[in-house]
Scaffold this active site. Structure first.
Site, short mmCIF file in Angstrom:
data_model
loop_
_atom_site.label_atom_id
_atom_site.label_comp_id
_atom_site.label_asym_id
_atom_site.label_seq_id
_atom_site.Cartn_x
_atom_site.Cartn_y
_atom_site.Cartn_z
N THR A 1 -12.93 -29.28 47.12
CA THR A 1 -11.67 -29.93 46.76
C THR A 1 -12.01 -31.21 46.01
O THR A 1 -12.78 -32.04 46.49
CB THR A 1 -10.83 -30.25 48.00
OG1 THR A 1 -10.63 -29.05 48.76
CG2 THR A 1 -9.48 -30.82 47.61
N ASP B 1 -2.14 -23.24 60.13
CA ASP B 1 -3.23 -24.19 60.36
C ASP B 1 -2.70 -25.63 60.40
O ASP B 1 -3.24 -26.54 59.77
CB ASP B 1 -4.30 -24.06 59.27
CG ASP B 1 -5.64 -24.69 59.69
OD1 ASP B 1 -5.85 -24.87 60.91
OD2 ASP B 1 -6.46 -25.00 58.80
N LEU C 1 -13.32 -34.56 47.24
CA LEU C 1 -12.55 -34.92 48.45
C LEU C 1 -13.04 -34.17 49.68
O LEU C 1 -13.01 -34.71 50.78
CB LEU C 1 -11.06 -34.62 48.23
CG LEU C 1 -10.37 -35.38 47.09
CD1 LEU C 1 -8.93 -34.92 46.94
CD2 LEU C 1 -10.42 -36.89 47.34
#
Length: 488
Positions: free
Chosen positions: A24, A139, A16
């Site tokens: 990921t 974030d 991903l």
């Protein structure tokens, strides 16, 4: 092709994302048959130990969180891959696109959509910030907010993901702060390693500005660190004001909590101006003292006191020199008077009179300058400004030891305007030839026959303190704040 399986349980399907030692993957849990997300931290050649600290903190944080809009923690283990050794964090998979993907695919967000997104995300932040200790995401940005397909009048199910930069307020006590976040979405205090719950509010505001403008916040013009987006959007004044409150660069002027931000969004105030209404708390470290007794409020502004710095010694030197000069010139003037009356020559009398007047003027102005400096030193030590607010009136008192000066009180029901002037530098002159003048922040309370002016310069205050003072007077009087731009 052989499928890679971690821990004899998680079968990798596709990658991903990949970013500097972090990978990921989408995988299937062979036991539950559900899709999961596996985040890998690999010990590569450029690995830094701060990355492991953040990775472990993300895993620890997800374990204690339980919210339908936040990925669920499933597993954590060490791995040995062809890329190197490291750790794996397994969390639930959310089948939805990010806000950034939606925007790039051509989806546009209406004002109603923005409000729904804001409300949902603020409720998520309320949950995070009320944890013990509070959890700060650090974030928040379009790529870290997922949005499922629209259903009916709903903008879609909203999720907040990627807690890789998360920080708890307890974690930063007595430890080295790692500065993380994304440029354009980070508030100014985060660049210095300081984060508080209001830091997430700034990031959320910047994210929503990205959605309504289609431009990265860093690409938009800025003035005094404030994102200038108003001319690029077609939104209601209330929503524009709210976004400006959320993205105030100064913590003292930003909405301070997700709960407060949610209330301001759902019940927009009509009584105060954008820059003032977000000021809820007295600035940290302010010497202003507040005493509340029932419905009576006393605001005390003591002077800073004597400070033996360069400015003090310069003022002392000027006071003594000009004081001696004034004394010398006055003595010369007195001696000249004696010569004037003793002399029998008309020319001598005229000359003495002429130079005597010069000596008198020089003595007068030198003495006045010396007394002004003496007053400044005296004021720094002893002067106190006192504001008393009761249900009927506001009174202003200046105190110097036993001496007091109190202008006529202003009745609450006679106030016609509450004016706030921001700190600014203005041009004097036109064309290529001009000078500049610094204007300090002031608050002015105006009634038909009188007014009170409280200046940051005269009270030795900073602009956030004047902001807060204006906010308190506005709350007491119910009078909206008129912000005056002195540059025009």
């Amino acid at each position: 092709m052989t499928t890679q399986i971690f821990k004899e349980r998680y079968a990798i399907q596709k990658q991903l994302a990949k970013n500097a030692g972090r990978h990921t993957w989408l995988a299937q849990d062979l036991q539950t048959k559900e899709l999961v997300v596996i985040k890998l931290l690999i010990f590569e050649s450029n690995f830094q130990w701060d990355e492991l600290k953040l990775f472990e903190r993300e895993a620890q944080t997800l374990q204690i969180l339980s919210h339908p809009a936040i990925p669920r923690y499933l597993d954590y283990f060490d791995v040995d891959t062809t890329m190197g050794k490291g750790f794996a964090l397994v969390q639930s998979y959310i089948p939805a696109k990010s806000l950034e993907q939606w925007l790039k695919s051509g989806r546009r967000f209406s004002e109603a959509d923005i409000k729904q997104l804001a409300q949902t995300l603020l409720k998520i932040l309320c949950y995070l910030h009320r944890q013990q200790p509070p959890v700060i995401h650090r974030d928040i940005k379009p790529s870290n907010i997922l949005l499922a397909n629209r259903s009916g009048n709903s903008v879609g199910q909203v999720y907040l993901v990627d807690f890789g930069s998360v920080q708890t307020l307890a974690a930063k006590q007595g430890s080295t702060i790692t500065v993380v976040g994304t440029y354009g979405y980070m508030p100014p205090e985060q660049f210095g390693g300081r984060t508080v719950p209001a830091s997430d509010l700034y990031s959320l505001g910047a994210t929503l500005i990205y959605l309504v403008t289609g431009r990265h916040p860093a690409e938009l013009p800025q003035e005094n660190l404030r994102i200038q987006f108003e001319s690029s959007v077609n939104l209601s004044p209330n929503l524009i004001n709210w976004l400006k409150w959320m993205t105030q660069p100064s913590l003292n002027r930003r909405l301070s909590s997700a709960r407060e931000a949610l209330k301001a969004l759902e019940q927009p105030s009509q009584k105060t101006d954008t820059d003032i209404s977000a000021v809820g708390q007295k600035p940290f470290g302010s010497r202003i003292k507040v005493k509340k007794d029932g419905k009576n409020i006393e605001i005390l502004i003591p002077q800073k006191g004597l400070k033996f710095d360069r400015k003090f010694w310069l003022s002392m030197f000027q006071m003594l020199i000009f004081g001696l000069m004034g004394l010398f010139f006055i003595i010369g003037f007195i001696l000249g008077i004696g010569i004037f009356f003793e002399s029998e020559s008309l020319i001598a009398k005229v000359a003495v009179l002429y130079y005597g007047l010069i000596l008198f003027n020089m003595g007068f102005f030198s003495g006045r300058f010396s007394l002004t400096k003496a007053y400044e030193i005296f004021r720094y030590i002893f002067r106190v400004t006192r504001l008393n607010l009761n249900p009927q009136e506001i009174s202003l008192t200046y105190e110097w030891l036993w001496w007091k000066r109190q202008p006529t009180p202003i009745m609450k029901n006679t106030i016609i305007k509450l004016r706030y002037s921001q700190t600014a530098v203005v041009k004097i002159g036109s064309g290529d030839v001009y000078d500049t003048k610094s204007i300090d922040a002031t608050v002015t309370i105006i009634a038909p026959q009188q007014k009170y002016v409280i200046s940051a310069a005269s009270e030795e205050l900073v602009e956030p303190e004047i902001d807060w003072l204006t906010h308190e007077i506005s709350k007491w009087s119910g009078m909206p704040v008129t912000v005056e731009d002195v540059r025009h």
